[in-house]
Scaffold this active site. Structure first.
Site, PDB file in Angstrom:
ATOM      1  N   SER A 157       0.849  -1.190   0.000  1.00 42.03           N
ATOM      2  CA  SER A 157       0.000   0.000   0.000  1.00 42.03           C
ATOM      3  C   SER A 157       0.881   1.234   0.000  1.00 42.03           C
ATOM      4  O   SER A 157       1.981   1.225   0.567  1.00 42.03           O
ATOM      5  CB  SER A 157      -0.902   0.020   1.241  1.00 42.03           C
ATOM      6  OG  SER A 157      -1.582   1.259   1.349  1.00 42.03           O
ATOM      7  N   TYR A 170      -2.412  -0.205  10.193  1.00 44.67           N
ATOM      8  CA  TYR A 170      -2.395  -0.596   8.783  1.00 44.67           C
ATOM      9  C   TYR A 170      -1.085  -0.166   8.127  1.00 44.67           C
ATOM     10  O   TYR A 170      -0.459  -0.931   7.389  1.00 44.67           O
ATOM     11  CB  TYR A 170      -3.587   0.033   8.065  1.00 44.67           C
ATOM     12  CG  TYR A 170      -3.737  -0.392   6.625  1.00 44.67           C
ATOM     13  CD1 TYR A 170      -4.343  -1.602   6.295  1.00 44.67           C
ATOM     14  CD2 TYR A 170      -3.280   0.415   5.587  1.00 44.67           C
ATOM     15  CE1 TYR A 170      -4.482  -1.995   4.967  1.00 44.67           C
ATOM     16  CE2 TYR A 170      -3.415   0.031   4.262  1.00 44.67           C
ATOM     17  CZ  TYR A 170      -4.021  -1.172   3.961  1.00 44.67           C
ATOM     18  OH  TYR A 170      -4.152  -1.556   2.643  1.00 44.67           O
TER      19      TYR A 170
END
Length: 291
Positions: A157, A170
């Site tokens: 990501s 995250y």
């Protein structure tokens, strides 16, 4: 991409009759990629948590696969548990005899800040980071031993690179995936007779469940579809790219480059941590991006 890849050009592992294992395959980028590989004539092993979504995904991919249901298996798997990943490997090898592509894609979001949601932190890291570690540890030695072309794709990501404030858990998980995948690439290219390549998929804003998409919701104009990400992934692999950094409909590659450069220069220039979001550096960052 390092160079433009032809739509008809593919990574050598993505050939008819070979086998791909995709985790997090019940929806989103995982399912979109499975469909694209099925169109290539590949056999698919779809791994995700047990439930109707996994069953529906297997049915959808089987309708595309060259030999229908015989080319597709669905294996209920919690990637955070190494024994389940080992069972996944044993199942796919028993069914198809090899693995050409491993896509460690399973992930969850909504972790929390540095001192929030301790239990969710653990769960998120066990899925997003340990799930990838488990996949690499279990599958990589067997794939190398095949002495055939292959690929290991780990879904990262942009948040694991620029680490914006918000969901720190995250960010940490995806930063770990980046570091792990870089090491995997190094190890593979220094392993004698190894024909396996590694790739870090870095999606932009994508309309999937992990970004809050719900059935029936309209896709935001700024977002890419999962299908666009899957297509970009295959193009990047064909071009030999390791970092497959996807744009979206709001952020171009040039802007991503500036954001990443600024983040790294926080260290080089000894600025405050996450200075991009620091009020004293707001104007300087905006000017840097526009420059």
């Amino acid at each position: 991409m390092t160079q433009a890849a032809s739509q008809t050009s593919f990574h050598p592992a993505l050939t008819e009759g070979r086998v791909a294992v995709i985790t997090g395959a019940a929806g989103g980028i995982g399912l979109a990629t499975a469909k694209r590989l099925a169109e290539r004539g590949m056999k698919l092993c779809l791994a995700d948590l047990a439930g109707p979504a996994l069953d529906a995904a297997a049915d959808a991919v089987a309708r595309i696969a060259a030999k229908g249901e015989s080319d597709v298996i669905a294996v209920a798997t919690d990637v955070s548990k190494p024994e389940e990943v080992r069972r996944l490997k044993d199942t796919v090898y028993a069914a198809f005899g090899e693995v050409a592509v491993l896509m460690n894609n399973a992930a969850i979001g909504n972790g929390g800040g540095p001192w929030e949601n301790y239990d969710r932190w653990r769960q998120l890291l066990e899925v997003n980071l340990w799930g990838v570690i488990n996949g690499v540890q279990v599958f990589a030695p067997a794939m190398i031993a095949q002495r055939k072309s292959g690929a290991i794709i780990n879904t990262g990501s942009k948040q694991g690179i620029t680490t914006p404030p918000g969901d720190t858990a995250y960010n940490v998980s995806k930063a770990g995936v980046k570091v792990l995948t870089e090491a995997v690439a190094h190890q593979l290219r220094n392993t004698p007779d190894c024909q396996i390549t590694a790739h870090l998929l870095i999606p932009g804003y994508t309309f999937t469940g992990i970004t809050g998409a719900k059935p029936g919701d309209a896709k935001p104009d700024a977002a890419w579809t999962a299908e666009q990400v899957a297509n970009f992934l295959l193009q990047g692999m064909a071009a030999g790219d390791f970092y497959i950094l996807c744009p979206d409909n709001a952020v171009a590659r040039e802007t991503d480059n500036r954001r990443m450069q600024w983040a790294m220069e926080d260290i080089i220039k000894n600025r405050p941590a996450l200075s991009r979001w620091h009020p004293d550096y707001k104007d300087a960052f905006e000017a840097f991006v526009k420059r």
